[in-house]
Design a protein around this motif. Structure first.
Motif, PDB file in Angstrom:
ATOM      1  N   VAL A 157       4.161  10.094  -7.573  1.00 56.28           N
ATOM      2  CA  VAL A 157       4.984  10.359  -8.764  1.00 56.28           C
ATOM      3  C   VAL A 157       4.119  10.611  -9.993  1.00 56.28           C
ATOM      4  O   VAL A 157       4.370  11.533 -10.779  1.00 56.28           O
ATOM      5  CB  VAL A 157       5.958   9.182  -8.989  1.00 56.28           C
ATOM      6  CG1 VAL A 157       6.711   9.363 -10.307  1.00 56.28           C
ATOM      7  CG2 VAL A 157       6.939   9.059  -7.829  1.00 56.28           C
ATOM      8  N   LEU A 158       3.078   9.800 -10.163  1.00 56.22           N
ATOM      9  CA  LEU A 158       2.178   9.991 -11.322  1.00 56.22           C
ATOM     10  C   LEU A 158       1.463  11.338 -11.241  1.00 56.22           C
ATOM     11  O   LEU A 158       1.286  12.026 -12.267  1.00 56.22           O
ATOM     12  CB  LEU A 158       1.151   8.854 -11.385  1.00 56.22           C
ATOM     13  CG  LEU A 158       1.695   7.487 -11.786  1.00 56.22           C
ATOM     14  CD1 LEU A 158       0.601   6.431 -11.642  1.00 56.22           C
ATOM     15  CD2 LEU A 158       2.231   7.494 -13.209  1.00 56.22           C
ATOM     16  N   ALA A 159       1.007  11.739 -10.055  1.00 61.55           N
ATOM     17  CA  ALA A 159       0.340  13.032  -9.888  1.00 61.55           C
ATOM     18  C   ALA A 159       1.273  14.176 -10.240  1.00 61.55           C
ATOM     19  O   ALA A 159       0.873  15.162 -10.864  1.00 61.55           O
ATOM     20  CB  ALA A 159      -0.174  13.172  -8.450  1.00 61.55           C
ATOM     21  N   ALA A 160       2.551  14.035  -9.833  1.00 62.21           N
ATOM     22  CA  ALA A 160       3.511  15.088 -10.159  1.00 62.21           C
ATOM     23  C   ALA A 160       3.741  15.172 -11.661  1.00 62.21           C
ATOM     24  O   ALA A 160       3.852  16.266 -12.232  1.00 62.21           O
ATOM     25  CB  ALA A 160       4.826  14.827  -9.413  1.00 62.21           C
ATOM     26  N   LEU A 161       3.815  14.009 -12.324  1.00 63.51           N
ATOM     27  CA  LEU A 161       4.002  14.016 -13.780  1.00 63.51           C
ATOM     28  C   LEU A 161       2.794  14.586 -14.510  1.00 63.51           C
ATOM     29  O   LEU A 161       2.931  15.157 -15.602  1.00 63.51           O
ATOM     30  CB  LEU A 161       4.286  12.590 -14.270  1.00 63.51           C
ATOM     31  CG  LEU A 161       5.619  11.980 -13.843  1.00 63.51           C
ATOM     32  CD1 LEU A 161       5.720  10.535 -14.312  1.00 63.51           C
ATOM     33  CD2 LEU A 161       6.793  12.791 -14.398  1.00 63.51           C
ATOM     34  N   ALA A 162       1.553  14.432 -13.989  1.00 64.20           N
ATOM     35  CA  ALA A 162       0.344  14.985 -14.627  1.00 64.20           C
ATOM     36  C   ALA A 162       0.306  16.504 -14.575  1.00 64.20           C
ATOM     37  O   ALA A 162      -0.433  17.141 -15.333  1.00 64.20           O
ATOM     38  CB  ALA A 162      -0.909  14.401 -13.972  1.00 64.20           C
ATOM     39  N   GLY A 163       1.085  17.110 -13.695  1.00 60.88           N
ATOM     40  CA  GLY A 163       1.195  18.571 -13.638  1.00 60.88           C
ATOM     41  C   GLY A 163      -0.090  19.282 -13.281  1.00 60.88           C
ATOM     42  O   GLY A 163      -0.518  20.175 -14.027  1.00 60.88           O
ATOM     43  N   ALA A 174       0.833  -1.217   0.000  1.00 56.69           N
ATOM     44  CA  ALA A 174       0.000   0.000   0.000  1.00 56.69           C
ATOM     45  C   ALA A 174       0.858   1.253   0.000  1.00 56.69           C
ATOM     46  O   ALA A 174       0.559   2.245  -0.682  1.00 56.69           O
ATOM     47  CB  ALA A 174      -0.929  -0.024   1.214  1.00 56.69           C
ATOM     48  N   LEU A 175       1.984   1.213   0.810  1.00 55.13           N
ATOM     49  CA  LEU A 175       2.863   2.368   0.848  1.00 55.13           C
ATOM     50  C   LEU A 175       3.568   2.558  -0.498  1.00 55.13           C
ATOM     51  O   LEU A 175       3.796   3.683  -0.958  1.00 55.13           O
ATOM     52  CB  LEU A 175       3.886   2.194   1.971  1.00 55.13           C
ATOM     53  CG  LEU A 175       3.271   2.170   3.390  1.00 55.13           C
ATOM     54  CD1 LEU A 175       4.341   1.807   4.413  1.00 55.13           C
ATOM     55  CD2 LEU A 175       2.630   3.505   3.728  1.00 55.13           C
ATOM     56  N   ARG A 176       3.933   1.439  -1.147  1.00 52.36           N
ATOM     57  CA  ARG A 176       4.521   1.533  -2.489  1.00 52.36           C
ATOM     58  C   ARG A 176       3.522   2.150  -3.498  1.00 52.36           C
ATOM     59  O   ARG A 176       3.888   2.942  -4.358  1.00 52.36           O
ATOM     60  CB  ARG A 176       4.945   0.144  -2.970  1.00 52.36           C
ATOM     61  CG  ARG A 176       6.108  -0.446  -2.172  1.00 52.36           C
ATOM     62  CD  ARG A 176       6.346  -1.879  -2.635  1.00 52.36           C
ATOM     63  NE  ARG A 176       7.406  -2.510  -1.885  1.00 52.36           N
ATOM     64  CZ  ARG A 176       8.698  -2.475  -2.192  1.00 52.36           C
ATOM     65  NH1 ARG A 176       9.070  -1.799  -3.280  1.00 52.36           N
ATOM     66  NH2 ARG A 176       9.606  -3.092  -1.448  1.00 52.36           N
ATOM     67  N   ALA A 177       2.250   1.758  -3.362  1.00 53.42           N
ATOM     68  CA  ALA A 177       1.212   2.311  -4.267  1.00 53.42           C
ATOM     69  C   ALA A 177       1.062   3.802  -4.072  1.00 53.42           C
ATOM     70  O   ALA A 177       0.910   4.573  -5.030  1.00 53.42           O
ATOM     71  CB  ALA A 177      -0.116   1.599  -4.033  1.00 53.42           C
ATOM     72  N   LEU A 178       1.124   4.262  -2.782  1.00 55.62           N
ATOM     73  CA  LEU A 178       1.010   5.701  -2.529  1.00 55.62           C
ATOM     74  C   LEU A 178       2.201   6.455  -3.108  1.00 55.62           C
ATOM     75  O   LEU A 178       2.063   7.563  -3.642  1.00 55.62           O
ATOM     76  CB  LEU A 178       0.906   5.938  -1.021  1.00 55.62           C
ATOM     77  CG  LEU A 178      -0.420   5.493  -0.358  1.00 55.62           C
ATOM     78  CD1 LEU A 178      -0.341   5.667   1.156  1.00 55.62           C
ATOM     79  CD2 LEU A 178      -1.588   6.286  -0.927  1.00 55.62           C
ATOM     80  N   ALA A 179       3.379   5.855  -3.024  1.00 59.63           N
ATOM     81  CA  ALA A 179       4.560   6.507  -3.604  1.00 59.63           C
ATOM     82  C   ALA A 179       4.427   6.630  -5.132  1.00 59.63           C
ATOM     83  O   ALA A 179       4.738   7.664  -5.729  1.00 59.63           O
ATOM     84  CB  ALA A 179       5.816   5.713  -3.222  1.00 59.63           C
ATOM     85  N   ALA A 180       3.950   5.558  -5.794  1.00 59.84           N
ATOM     86  CA  ALA A 180       3.747   5.606  -7.253  1.00 59.84           C
ATOM     87  C   ALA A 180       2.693   6.638  -7.621  1.00 59.84           C
ATOM     88  O   ALA A 180       2.817   7.360  -8.611  1.00 59.84           O
ATOM     89  CB  ALA A 180       3.349   4.223  -7.770  1.00 59.84           C
ATOM     90  N   LEU A 181       1.630   6.725  -6.800  1.00 58.55           N
ATOM     91  CA  LEU A 181       0.565   7.686  -7.076  1.00 58.55           C
ATOM     92  C   LEU A 181       1.096   9.108  -6.975  1.00 58.55           C
ATOM     93  O   LEU A 181       0.728   9.976  -7.785  1.00 58.55           O
ATOM     94  CB  LEU A 181      -0.589   7.463  -6.096  1.00 58.55           C
ATOM     95  CG  LEU A 181      -1.832   8.315  -6.318  1.00 58.55           C
ATOM     96  CD1 LEU A 181      -2.423   8.018  -7.697  1.00 58.55           C
ATOM     97  CD2 LEU A 181      -2.875   8.050  -5.249  1.00 58.55           C
TER      98      LEU A 181
END
Length: 680
Positions: free
Chosen positions: A48-54, A39-46
């Motif tokens: 990163v993806l949110a930051a890339l979506a700008g 779950a913590l790994r999923a939050l970290a990926a989320l």
């Protein structure tokens, strides 16, 4: 001020989707292996993806814009009937007051006039031009004040808002119109041509109107009156009385209560032409010019030629049996007694008295001329002898007598001063100088007009009118030299054709004539004369008023003037004893073909945008606001669609996830997951 969240990705959306799929696969793998930190790994990926979506928070400073309403006012000719101008003006004033009282609303007034020429009411053209000048997103509605008679629906623009028609006119209006179909531009003189007429009533026609009077006049003359049934096609045979332009006017008198009489008259202008011109050519002994006359007349498809050449006179006795002669006996009695009136022109080419035509026959030719026939004499050397045709009963008809002298000398034919003004010889076109002729019979003119001269200015071509007919005398048989190109030749074909057509009374070759040519509402008045001066032309307009128009000489014998007709209809021209008539424009313009107010033309376009149609005589509808896509008209009301348009004055953007926060949270979730899995 308004704020919204927008996305401005650092990488393309397709790449971002691939990264998200890869992250999701990693999380699923961790879950499948039973890792407690998935779950913590999923939050970290989320993160990163949110930051890339700008993600960006955008704030706009907006200023609202007004809604635009188009008020289309029809001021075409049909809107001037009855009390429609008062209806339109009153409704427009009330609408302007109501629309200006609305908040956030601007009014644009569009005036529709008659189209150019006879185009009718071009409302859609005017509406398209008005919409092109306004932002379509601000147009809240279109209101038209009109009788509904629109003639350019094929130019209907895409409507961005509801359209409403406020119909002028009265439900009790009725009108009568005259329709003339299948009117040809040309017709044969003396033969009937069939026109189809129809008297048509429309609107609230009063009971009992089953017949109507019809008046017919030719060239502005006294009308003849008939009674015709209403609503039925009537075939009317018409016979043109003369060649050239014939103006036929058909009129239905105005009935009581009728909306207008502008469509009660129809003008038909037809040119009268001869079916076939019948010409009798009688040649004396053969000579080179005989073929010239024959070729000239045979080249005209409208000419029926009967040609006889006298090859063997009765006094010739050479012993050849009659049954062995390949000659046709001259049918003198049939041609000059029984069928002489069937010919439009008789030509005597180098003919002399040889006992073939008795005096009674030539006397009959003189009567033929006096009754309206035409005779042309092309004189050869025999015309100056005792056997001359002038020494016969036909001599009293000829405009000149021979002096018994034949001049064999070279000379160049020339047009006289009078001939410069005569339509037969004026303006004869030829490249270069005319060639010479070599023979001329000396003439002593007695009457008529000398239009060409030869040696020592002696008469060469004399034209005259005898009774109702015409006579021409050409004092030479050498016109054929021009056709052979002798010394450059000359306008022989044009001269002889004009001469023949003048004798057959073709209208365009009349030496004294008044006529007009129309282009739209402008007429060119033309007066041809042999006189040195002409007076002013009196123009009588359709309403009976008169105007004096001064003519100016544009060429010898031809006077012209331009006149702009103030209205459509029949005009009368008069100068001295000469009169003419001409019609300008259609007798019933397009605006008056149909005059009863109706929504038939506009209804499909109005229904497509859910608008409405209301009669002004039932009162002016109220104005409401309606949402886009909803019905925009109801009982006693019309709707406008508020557009909510705005102008953006300033835009500011701020990032929702600062880079340092993304880095801190992503690293924190990754470390937390590692620590949790390490304790286990």
């Amino acid at each position: 001020m308004t704020g919204t969240v927008i996305f401005d990705p650092l990488i393309p959306w397709s790449v971002l989707a691939a990264v998200a799929a890869l992250a999701l696969a990693g999380v699923v793998l961790a879950l499948w292996r039973g890792l407690s930190g998935w779950a913590l790994r999923a939050l970290a990926a989320l993160m990163v993806l949110a930051a890339l979506a700008g993600p960006v928070y955008q704030i706009e400073d907006r200023a609202p814009l007004t809604d635009i309403v188009l008020l289309v006012e029809d001021e075409s000719a049909s809107q001037g009937l009855s009390d429609r101008p008062a209806q339109t003006a009153g409704a427009a004033a009330e609408l302007v007051e109501a629309l200006e009282a609305r908040d956030n609303t601007e009014l644009r007034r569009v005036t529709v006039k008659d189209g150019e020429g006879d185009a009718g009411t071009e409302m859609m053209t005017a509406l398209a031009a008005a919409l092109a000048e306004e932002p379509r997103a601000r147009v809240a509605g279109i209101i038209a004040l009109s009788d509904g008679r629109v003639h350019d629906m094929d130019r209907l623009p895409e409507l961005p808002a509801p359209m409403h028609l406020l119909l002028t006119g009265r439900e009790t209006d009725w009108d009568r119109r005259l329709i003339v179909d299948n009117a040809p531009a040309f017709a044969i003189i003396g033969e009937p041509v069939t026109l189809t007429l129809r008297i048509e009533d429309s609107g609230a026609v009063p009971p009992g109107a089953t017949t109507a009077p019809l008046e017919i006049s030719v060239d502005g003359g006294p009308p003849e009156r008939f009674t015709l049934p209403v609503g039925q096609d009537i075939e009317l045979p018409v016979t043109l009385p003369h060649g050239g332009r014939n103006v036929l006017q058909f009129t239905v008198p105005e009935a009581e209560g009728e909306l207008t009489d502008r469509n009660n008259t129809a003008l038909v202008q037809m040119n009268g032409v001869r079916d076939r011109l019948r010409v009798l050519l009688v040649s004396g002994e053969p000579h080179p010019g005989g073929r010239t006359w024959r070729n000239l007349l045979k080249s005209d498809s409208s000419v029926d030629l009967v040609h006889f050449t006298i090859l063997r006179p009765p006094e010739k006795q050479d012993g050849v049996p009659v049954d062995e002669l390949s000659l046709i006996a001259f049918p003198t009695r049939e041609l000059f007694l029984e069928k002489i009136d069937d010919f439009d022109l008789i030509i005597f080419d180098r003919y002399k008295r040889r006992g073939i035509l008795p005096a009674i026959y030539l006397d009959n030719v003189s009567d033929y001329v006096a009754k309206g026939g035409a005779v042309l004499v092309a004189a050869g050397p025999d015309f100056a002898t005792a056997d001359s045709i002038y020494r016969s009963p036909l001599g009293t008809t000829l405009p000149a007598e021979p002096s018994a002298r034949v001049i064999e000398d070279r000379y160049r034919p020339a047009v006289t001063d009078l001939g410069e003004r005569h339509p037969v010889t004026s303006g004869l076109d030829w490249d270069g100088e005319w060639g010479s002729w070599l023979r001329q019979v000396d003439l002593l003119p007695r009457s008529g007009h000398v239009v060409m001269q030869g040696i020592d200015e002696r008469p060469l071509l004399v034209l005259d009118r005898v009774g109702e007919g015409r006579v021409a005398l050409l004092a030479s048989d050498h016109a054929w030299l021009w056709s052979r190109g002798y010394e450059g030749g000359g306008p022989q074909l044009d001269l002889l054709r004009r001469l023949a057509h003048w004798m057959m009374k073709e209208p365009e070759l009349e030496e004294e004539a008044l006529w007009a040519e129309a282009v739209g509402q402008t007429m060119r008045i033309i007066r041809r004369t042999l006189e040195e001066e002409v007076g002013d032309v009196t123009v009588t307009t359709p309403d009976g008023s008169t105007t004096e128009v001064e003519l100016r000489e544009v060429s010898p014998g031809r006077y012209e003037a331009l006149y702009e007709g103030p209205e459509i209809g029949l005009y009368r021209l008069a100068e001295g004893d000469h009169e003419a008539v001409i019609g300008l424009g259609p007798a019933a313009p397009r605006e008056f073909e149909q005059t009863i107010a109706t929504d038939v033309a506009l209804a499909p376009a109005i229904e497509a945008v859910r608008g409405g149609v209301f009669r002004l005589e039932q009162g002016l509808p109220t104005i409401r606001n309606v949402r886009e896509g909803r019905p925009a008209a109801g009982r006693g009301w019309i709707g406008l669609t508020p557009r909510g348009a705005y102008e953006t004055r300033d835009v500011t953007q701020s990032a929702l996830l600062p880079p340092w926060l993304v880095l801190f949270l992503a690293a924190g979730f990754i470390v937390a997951g590692w620590l949790r899995e390490g304790r286990r």
